[in-house]
Write a protein that holds these residues in place. Sequence first.
Motif, PDB file in Angstrom:
ATOM      1  N   THR A 205       0.822  -1.206   0.000  1.00  0.00           N
ATOM      2  CA  THR A 205       0.000   0.000   0.000  1.00  0.00           C
ATOM      3  C   THR A 205       0.861   1.263   0.000  1.00  0.00           C
ATOM      4  O   THR A 205       2.021   1.239   0.408  1.00  0.00           O
ATOM      5  N   LYS A 207      -0.579   3.846   1.586  1.00  0.00           N
ATOM      6  CA  LYS A 207      -1.180   4.510   2.745  1.00  0.00           C
ATOM      7  C   LYS A 207      -0.924   3.686   4.008  1.00  0.00           C
ATOM      8  O   LYS A 207      -1.845   3.334   4.735  1.00  0.00           O
ATOM      9  N   LYS A 237       6.540   2.010  -2.197  1.00  0.00           N
ATOM     10  CA  LYS A 237       5.386   1.656  -1.370  1.00  0.00           C
ATOM     11  C   LYS A 237       5.896   0.966  -0.114  1.00  0.00           C
ATOM     12  O   LYS A 237       7.103   0.905   0.116  1.00  0.00           O
ATOM     13  N   ASP A 260      -7.735   1.914   1.855  1.00  0.00           N
ATOM     14  CA  ASP A 260      -7.011   1.921   0.577  1.00  0.00           C
ATOM     15  C   ASP A 260      -7.548   0.821  -0.338  1.00  0.00           C
ATOM     16  O   ASP A 260      -7.016  -0.298  -0.356  1.00  0.00           O
ATOM     17  N   ASN A 262      -7.130   0.403  -3.348  1.00  0.00           N
ATOM     18  CA  ASN A 262      -6.155   0.023  -4.375  1.00  0.00           C
ATOM     19  C   ASN A 262      -5.004  -0.822  -3.822  1.00  0.00           C
ATOM     20  O   ASN A 262      -4.101  -1.192  -4.565  1.00  0.00           O
ATOM     21  N   ALA A 263      -5.035  -1.098  -2.520  1.00  0.00           N
ATOM     22  CA  ALA A 263      -3.969  -1.914  -1.933  1.00  0.00           C
ATOM     23  C   ALA A 263      -4.016  -3.335  -2.488  1.00  0.00           C
ATOM     24  O   ALA A 263      -5.090  -3.877  -2.763  1.00  0.00           O
TER      25      ALA A 263
END
Length: 280
Positions: A205, A207, A237, A260, A262-263
């Motif tokens: 991720t 984030k 990342k 997140d 999109n992780a």
Amino acid sequence: MYWSEIKKIIIVIIGALLNAIAMNFFLIPAKVYASGFAGVAQLLSSLFATFASIKISTGILLLVLNIPITILAWKKVGKSFTLYSFLSVVLMSFFMEIIPVVKVSPDILLNAVFGGVIAAVGVGFTLKYGASTGGMDIIAMILSRMKDKPVGTYLFSLNAVIILTAGYIYGWEKALYTLVTLYAASRVVDAIHTRHNKLTALIITKKSEELKAAIHGRLVRGITTIPAKGAFTNESKEMMMIVITRYELYDLEKIIQSVDPNAFTNIVHTEGVFGFFRKD
């Protein structure tokens, strides 16, 4: 959030209904025994009827057996998991009381296989959405937090008592068909969810700080972060590694989706953990 809770309740209702159908249409008429507390309730119902001429339904006994376990889970595990699990037990008992016991097929093998598969579909989806069907699942959750020992040993011991008792009293043929039911059920649950008690989540991720805060807000688990870089984008990342129990998988998925979406997450089956593993 409300839709997520409504969806979980719907899944719990469907899971309880499938378990009741498996019991009343396949396993109970064929005298083939389920696993866990459902099998214990089924066996006790048969023993009361055979030796004491007392007729107590399997559904009522299942509810009674789960009450002390639920009280313990309320103190040791958490309110949300316990409430949904007890709701599943209450609904299964209710459905078993209103659905008549009907022998769908005279073939005991068909009853053993279809009973195991239908029950396992109900159990698998209930686990997948963050609840349980009570009984041994609640005990497994408690043990996973109190002792870092394989829960499969306890489940195997309970099922062994069911099979040996049923075989000794009602004939070993029934016990052997019970093994067929247990095998079919375990394979289906494994396909839908997982039989492994511990899992390792590898989360890549951008984030990581927000995700760490969100995970620590819901789960009492340690997290290891490892620097990572995308091979195609060359973008920096972080990879987060966290070991969880299978009962925490649903919560972890929801946390990742909210923080997140999109992780990239890889869930790996964990055979064992050496060193410190938080159980509280």
